[in-house]
Design an enzyme around this catalytic site. Structure first.
Site, PDB file in Angstrom:
ATOM      1  N   ASP A 154       0.819  -1.218   0.000  1.00  0.00           N
ATOM      2  CA  ASP A 154       0.000   0.000   0.000  1.00  0.00           C
ATOM      3  C   ASP A 154       0.850   1.265   0.000  1.00  0.00           C
ATOM      4  OD1 ASP A 154      -2.012  -1.817   0.260  1.00  0.00           O
ATOM      5  OD2 ASP A 154      -2.963  -0.843   1.984  1.00  0.00           O
ATOM      6  N   HIS A 300       3.632  -2.315   3.222  1.00  0.00           N
ATOM      7  CA  HIS A 300       3.609  -0.939   2.712  1.00  0.00           C
ATOM      8  C   HIS A 300       4.908  -0.614   1.989  1.00  0.00           C
ATOM      9  CE1 HIS A 300       0.628  -0.876   5.928  1.00  0.00           C
ATOM     10  NE2 HIS A 300       0.049   0.102   5.263  1.00  0.00           N
TER      11      HIS A 300
HETATM   12 NI    NI Z   1      -2.588   3.192   3.255  1.00  0.00          NI
END
Ligand code: NI
Length: 342
Positions: A154, A300
């Protein structure tokens, strides 16, 4: 003495404040161990070495689907030798302060003063109910009987960590899914192009990482479609998958997405890489403890000038351990048998 002449109540108060401060600075957190399997070891010898039961070892490493075939250097989460502590709630998405919706009037709230108020629903509970209602739109994981799992990243694209992830995926021949922020797509278009070129899937994660469940519909539409357009301009594809920031969304947003050919893809395993950017063992533990067939794993690509130690060291090790237990990494559209693009 510092407290000389102080009233006892003040003394107590001061001690209380100091204790509270101390706990803030140094939060008590159970740190489990991670073991790298050595040649000749098996589950029983490892359990004996650490003084734990085999069942407990298995319970702490749910990803072990071939427990009799432990590859060398496979990672194992070692439970504490003491009796099992009460289970902590580890599957929550990012811890956001509970922000219950206050605009809806609940008739039960006007009950007589002394009656105990019904427990307020947390945002988590509200979302769970909503997602259950929209189960044809929202996905948290794939079929549990398959050996397929999906890595997702992400908040990119970013200059350094996205490239770092792409290198590792390439070295390990793994395809993944990237949930991108519109505002970053504009900054690093070449990274988006590389993601697609190397066979990964790109999807939306809003434009500016706002909490969509608090946003009005026009804003939600803007966040989603602007990101979709940005991806289209670079990659020539229109994403049909969205992961809302923090995994949260409201009914209006969900209805809009349903009607516009989108599926919402959240996750079932949070690596907590955002929480422990330099504590690899914690990330290994939070990932391997919960992975099983069908898992969607959240990582992430965070901004920054330096490569991430978690991505650099831990990600390859996690991929190795999971592969050696027979898991196959696929993109989320493949895992869920849904189209990635419109
Ligand atoms: Ni996010």
């Amino acid at each position: 003495m510092w407290a000389k002449g102080m009233k006892p109540t003040y003394k107590l108060l001061l001690i209380g404040v100091l204790l509270a401060l101390l706990m803030q600075v140094n939060p008590v957190e159970a740190e489990q161990k991670v073991h790298r399997v050595q040649q000749g070891e098996n589950l029983f010898s490892i359990a004996e070495k650490f003084g734990v039961r085999v069942e407990k070892l298995l319970a702490n490493n749910k990803y072990l689907c071939l427990p009799n075939a432990l590859a060398r250097n496979l990672l194992l989460v070692i439970p504490d030798p003491e009796p099992a502590p009460p289970k902590t709630n580890s599957t929550n998405p990012k811890p956001k302060p509970a922000t219950p919706q206050t605009d809806k009037k609940d008739p039960s709230q006007s009950a007589p003063e002394k009656a105990a108020a019904p427990p307020k629903k947390s945002l988590q509970m509200i979302l769970e109910e909503l997602f259950r209602e929209y189960k044809d739109v929202v996905f948290l994981s794939g079929p549990s009987r398959s050996n397929k799992i999906a890595l997702t990243f992400d908040d990119g694209p970013t200059e350094v960590t996205s490239s770092q992830v792409l290198d590792i995926l390439q070295q390990n021949n793994v395809k993944a899914t990237f949930f991108l922020l519109g505002q970053n797509i504009d900054r690093y278009p070449q990274v988006v192009a590389r993601i697609v070129r190397e066979g990964h899937v790109v999807a939306g994660h809003s434009w500016s990482h706002i909490q969509l469940e608090k946003a009005q519909l026009p804003r939600i539409i803007g966040e989603v479609t602007d990101t979709e357009n940005a991806i289209y301009q670079i990659a020539g594809v229109r994403p049909a998958l969205l992961r809302p920031p923090y995994g949260s969304l409201n009914r209006e947003g969900l209805e809009y997405l349903r009607q516009n050919g989108y599926k919402v893809v959240n996750w079932s395993v949070d690596s907590l890489d955002w929480k422990y950017p330099d504590r690899g063992n914690q990330v290994i533990i939070s990932t391997l403890r919960d992975v099983r067939g069908g898992s969607i794993i959240l990582f992430h690509t965070l901004p920054g000038k330096d490569p991430s130690p978690i991505i650099g060291k831990v990600l390859p090790e996690i991929i190795y351990s999971l592969k050696s237990q027979g898991y196959q990494f696929v993109t989320v559209d493949q895992l869920l048998s849904i189209p990635a693009y419109k």
